[in-house]
Design an enzyme around this catalytic site. Sequence first.
Site, PDB file in Angstrom:
ATOM      1  NE  ARG A 186      -3.819   0.307   2.208  1.00 31.14           N
ATOM      2  CZ  ARG A 186      -4.535   0.814   3.211  1.00 31.14           C
ATOM      3  NH1 ARG A 186      -4.530   0.223   4.394  1.00 31.14           N
ATOM      4  NH2 ARG A 186      -5.243   1.903   3.037  1.00 31.14           N
ATOM      5  CB  CYS A 245      -2.041   4.172   9.389  1.00 27.65           C
ATOM      6  SG  CYS A 245      -3.398   4.792  10.426  1.00 27.65           S
TER       7      CYS A 245
END
Length: 280
Positions: A180, A237
């Site tokens: 990611r 995040c």
Amino acid sequence: MSQLISVAELAERLDEPGLRLFDVRFYLDRPEQGRLDFNAGHISGARYLHLNDDLSDPIIPGASGRHPLPNSAHFQACLRRNGVDSDSMVVVYDEGPGFFAARLWWLLRWVRHDQVRVLNGGLAAWKAAKLPLSSETPRPLTEGNISVRPDPYKVIDAQTILRRLDENSMQLLDARAPERFRGAVEPIDPIAGHIPGAANLPCAANLDGKGLWLSPKALRLRFAPWVNSKKTLVCYCGSGVTACHSILAAVEAGLAEPVLYAGSWSEWITQPGRPVATGE
């Protein structure tokens, strides 16, 4: 003091009157499953808090990330409703990894309640130790007296990050999985990649093969490039939840507590003018 508590110590302390135990199990793809699992079986005396309902504010489409910080008045009311006093020792657990437990750990420290610890290994470790579960409804508690005062120095906003991107005084740490971070895949948010200048420090690697937290020494090795750095560490995040896991790891490793970019990637990408990087 360690930010963690073992299942053995918690089992010994369950009957302490000042202990407040919270179950925060949650699944992003099944938001109500955690509550159902709690009703089916939890550590005796625990009370359930829901990530979306209790530990986050509603999403503002096109402006906020997926899990905005809770309104302080609402958070205080939630804590008081669940019997938290100014001198309560709070213990938090989730299914095991601590990704959601770390969110409540951080929130409590954000509002200046430092008497909070995360159950090492979570409910999985409790079960592995063959300790009992309860399906009883938690007994009513006298309303708590905690007063919350959010600490503005524990957070940083997108505008400040954008302004400081070219400075050498800040290091962004991205807690998401490497794929990611690189932008190779993005299963949740509409744009893939990371904030320019960020380093990838996946929070899942804060745990060993048994799902327990690494030792402080091993955690310190993960942060080795920044142990003696004067840079401000900023954790983010996807939505400001698992970044708290990285912050806990840093504190457990003996580093100064990093700052949280609460909006994280899901907020960063709401504004087209903010830069996006891909690759390593």
